[in-house]
Design an enzyme around this catalytic site. Structure first.
Site, PDB file in Angstrom:
ATOM      1  N   HIS A 132      44.602  36.030  41.013  1.00 58.21           N
ATOM      2  CA  HIS A 132      43.133  35.816  40.542  1.00 58.21           C
ATOM      3  C   HIS A 132      42.089  36.579  41.472  1.00 58.21           C
ATOM      4  O   HIS A 132      42.050  36.457  42.634  1.00 58.21           O
ATOM      5  CB  HIS A 132      43.023  34.231  41.008  1.00 58.21           C
ATOM      6  CG  HIS A 132      41.794  33.446  40.872  1.00 58.21           C
ATOM      7  ND1 HIS A 132      40.672  33.640  41.597  1.00 58.21           N
ATOM      8  CD2 HIS A 132      41.560  32.680  39.763  1.00 58.21           C
ATOM      9  CE1 HIS A 132      39.629  32.969  41.047  1.00 58.21           C
ATOM     10  NE2 HIS A 132      40.124  32.624  39.985  1.00 58.21           N
ATOM     11  N   ASP A 133      41.407  37.227  40.483  1.00 52.87           N
ATOM     12  CA  ASP A 133      40.057  37.929  41.028  1.00 52.87           C
ATOM     13  C   ASP A 133      40.226  38.891  42.066  1.00 52.87           C
ATOM     14  O   ASP A 133      39.356  39.073  43.080  1.00 52.87           O
ATOM     15  CB  ASP A 133      39.049  36.943  41.459  1.00 52.87           C
ATOM     16  CG  ASP A 133      38.602  36.061  40.247  1.00 52.87           C
ATOM     17  OD1 ASP A 133      38.994  36.343  39.193  1.00 52.87           O
ATOM     18  OD2 ASP A 133      37.477  35.121  40.477  1.00 52.87           O
ATOM     19  N   LYS A 142      37.160  36.738  33.331  1.00 57.04           N
ATOM     20  CA  LYS A 142      37.208  35.511  33.876  1.00 57.04           C
ATOM     21  C   LYS A 142      35.580  35.483  33.727  1.00 57.04           C
ATOM     22  O   LYS A 142      34.610  36.102  34.052  1.00 57.04           O
ATOM     23  CB  LYS A 142      37.051  35.821  35.498  1.00 57.04           C
ATOM     24  CG  LYS A 142      36.982  34.777  36.340  1.00 57.04           C
ATOM     25  CD  LYS A 142      38.164  33.574  36.180  1.00 57.04           C
ATOM     26  CE  LYS A 142      37.883  32.641  37.015  1.00 57.04           C
ATOM     27  NZ  LYS A 142      37.831  32.968  38.371  1.00 57.04           N
TER      28      LYS A 142
END
Length: 295
Positions: A36-37, A123
């Site tokens: 994630h990110d 995202k």
């Protein structure tokens, strides 16, 4: 409005994790790994030579290698550099222009660069599910578990875990493979997930998970288990008869459930009670088996 500089802190160890409310088992054949990110922009706020970042990247590398070795998909999220005011929405009010102002920092950090067979999703909001194809991708891949790692714990990682839970995808937060604004925020994230929407595990626990062998449980196995538990002659056994009428009690049901969970078959007492026949139970169990496992 922008994120302030973030201080390093000691990565929490599994000994500090709160006791989980659920006893789910991570099964690589049912799971996907979400990184994630982990973009240069977000990692950059920790500054150079951050022990936390070094540990975070190392742990995620180990997770990625393991999931790939098990044939499980690896999914990345990454925010785009061209976001209109409409696309960015309230994020502008809370965090400013974000990557729009730093396009050179969009890439995933070099040690975790996605490989050709990885999936990279754009995202748009805190949750990886919002305005993305993550839910559809999970369904198409036949995955109903999501192992979450990356940054930041109390923002995107936590919100993604909540969204997964509400879509009946079991979230596993890898507690020593996320980074956060502070140790307090990190522990808050783990405590919330453990008590409200998922299971918190450590990297070593994740690496200990293994795919279940194909010959997991057959229809005949289940029939034999029930015949032994009920002490009923096979000639007298009706696959559509209520098992309670055969004398099956809750203690023996829970013993069977415990045995199935050792095999990685997650079933609940309540759902068994709604269909208390051999055929009803097999229908429930068969849907929990990996492809080909009931052959």
């Amino acid at each position: 409005m922008a994120i302030q500089s973030l201080a390093s802190y000691a990565m929490p160890s599994p000994e500090s994790f709160r006791i989980n409310k659920v006893d789910w088992r991570l099964a690589p054949e049912r799971a996907a790994l979400l990184i994630h990110d982990m973009q240069d922009y977000f990692i950059g706020f920790y500054g150079e030579n951050s022990p936390l970042v070094d540990r975070l990247i190392s742990n995620i590398q180990r997770l990625r290698a393991f999931f790939k070795s098990q044939g499980a998909p690896v999914i990345y999220t990454a925010q785009p550099i061209e976001q209109s005011d409409n696309e960015r929405g309230l994020l502008n009010d809370m965090w400013g222009p974000g990557l729009n102002a730093h396009p050179h920092l969009q890439k995933i950090v070099e040690p975790l660069s996605p490989e050709a067979d990885d999936i990279v999703l754009t995202k748009w909001r805190y949750s990886a599910f919002k305005h993305s194809t993550l839910a559809e991708t999970m369904k198409n891949l036949g995955r109903d578990q999501l192992a979450i790692c990356g940054v930041y714990g109390h923002i995107g990682c936590l919100t993604t875990a909540l969204d997964a839970f509400m879509q009946d995808i079991k979230p596993f937060m890898i507690g020593d493979a996320i980074g956060d604004f502070s140790l307090d925020d990190h522990l808050m994230t783990l405590n919330y997930v453990a008590g409200r929407c998922g299971k918190v595990i450590g990297v070593e626990d994740a690496l200990a998970a293994r795919s279940v062998p194909a010959a997991l449980l057959t229809r005949e196995d289940l029939r034999n288990q029930l015949l032994a538990a009920l002490e009923v002659e096979e000639s007298e056994f009706d696959a559509d008869e209520n098992l309670i009428d055969y004398g099956l009690d809750s203690v023996r049901v829970m013993m069977l459930v415990t045995e199935w969970r050792r095999l990685g078959i997650e079933v609940g007492f309540d759902e068994l009670a709604k269909k208390p026949t051999f055929n009803g139970w097999w229908g429930i169990i068969d849907r929990r088996l990996p492809a080909g496992a009931s052959a």
